[in-house]
Scaffold this motif. Sequence first.
Motif, PDB file in Angstrom:
ATOM      1  N   LEU A 147       0.975   3.026  -3.329  1.00  0.00           N
ATOM      2  CA  LEU A 147      -0.249   3.473  -3.995  1.00  0.00           C
ATOM      3  C   LEU A 147      -0.169   4.928  -4.446  1.00  0.00           C
ATOM      4  CD1 LEU A 147      -3.063   1.736  -1.925  1.00  0.00           C
ATOM      5  CD2 LEU A 147      -2.569   1.424  -4.359  1.00  0.00           C
TER       6      LEU A 147
ATOM      7  N   THR B  24      -4.312  -4.215  -5.679  1.00  0.00           N
ATOM      8  CA  THR B  24      -5.287  -3.148  -5.496  1.00  0.00           C
ATOM      9  C   THR B  24      -5.682  -2.637  -6.866  1.00  0.00           C
ATOM     10  OG1 THR B  24      -4.156  -2.498  -3.444  1.00  0.00           O
ATOM     11  CG2 THR B  24      -5.766  -0.961  -4.348  1.00  0.00           C
TER      12      THR B  24
ATOM     13  N   GLU C 152     -10.292   2.912  -5.028  1.00  0.00           N
ATOM     14  CA  GLU C 152      -9.402   1.757  -5.081  1.00  0.00           C
ATOM     15  C   GLU C 152     -10.088   0.574  -4.424  1.00  0.00           C
ATOM     16  OE1 GLU C 152      -6.124   3.835  -3.372  1.00  0.00           O
ATOM     17  OE2 GLU C 152      -6.594   3.233  -1.317  1.00  0.00           O
TER      18      GLU C 152
ATOM     19  N   TYR D 299       0.822  -1.202   0.000  1.00  0.00           N
ATOM     20  CA  TYR D 299       0.000   0.000   0.000  1.00  0.00           C
ATOM     21  C   TYR D 299       0.862   1.260   0.000  1.00  0.00           C
ATOM     22  CZ  TYR D 299      -3.885  -3.130   1.228  1.00  0.00           C
ATOM     23  OH  TYR D 299      -4.818  -4.133   1.222  1.00  0.00           O
TER      24      TYR D 299
ATOM     25  N   TYR E 101      -9.658  -3.285  -2.863  1.00  0.00           N
ATOM     26  CA  TYR E 101      -8.625  -4.104  -2.231  1.00  0.00           C
ATOM     27  C   TYR E 101      -8.891  -5.582  -2.520  1.00  0.00           C
ATOM     28  CZ  TYR E 101      -8.333   0.446  -0.107  1.00  0.00           C
ATOM     29  OH  TYR E 101      -8.254   1.810   0.066  1.00  0.00           O
TER      30      TYR E 101
END
Length: 203
Positions: A149, A190, A173, A146, A175
């Motif tokens: 991102l 993601t 987004e 993450y 998951y």
Amino acid sequence: MSSSSSSPSHDRPTAVPDDPPPGYPDLGPEPVGQMRLLRVPAVPTAVVRATGVPMSTIAGYFDAAFGKAFPALFAAGVAPAGPAFAVYTRTTEEPEFTADIEIGFPLARPLAELHDGDPAEVDGMRVVASELPSGDVAVVSHLGSYDGLGQAWGEFMASIGAMGRAPGTPFWESYVTEPSPDMDPATLRTDLFCPARTPDDAA
């Protein structure tokens, strides 16, 4: 050449949207390595809303929403139709980076059809009905932690501009991979979604 017949933004090729895959917003078992443009329907959702959440503390808000608010809804018989997501309806960078967000799950039908009555409020969080928007939406998958991102979103937004579109809001987004303590962060998937507006779209 006549200057009235074209403009720089119209000289760039624009992608033609594809149909969404079955089960959208589920994009399928394989990551979307190259950005795709889809023309998608609206999708009903169940969400917890929050405004002005600092990005530095957003992980704790996610944990609270998924750990407390949604289990009560699931216990009432409402089942998600896909992976959890976070929708960013507004972001600001000053005095710090904050976001207005909707955290939740897609549903097969609107929440009012699946649940009779208002879900209980848990620790100040209430699950409410919302939806993912219809229209032309660009999608791509991010594989990795993450922590990556932010860079992935920057590259994704730039790719939308490079095909002659403009990134819109809200963006979200999904998951796809549920994290666990012993998993390799490099395997996290993601999926990123962003409205892709044409130059003639209203802001």
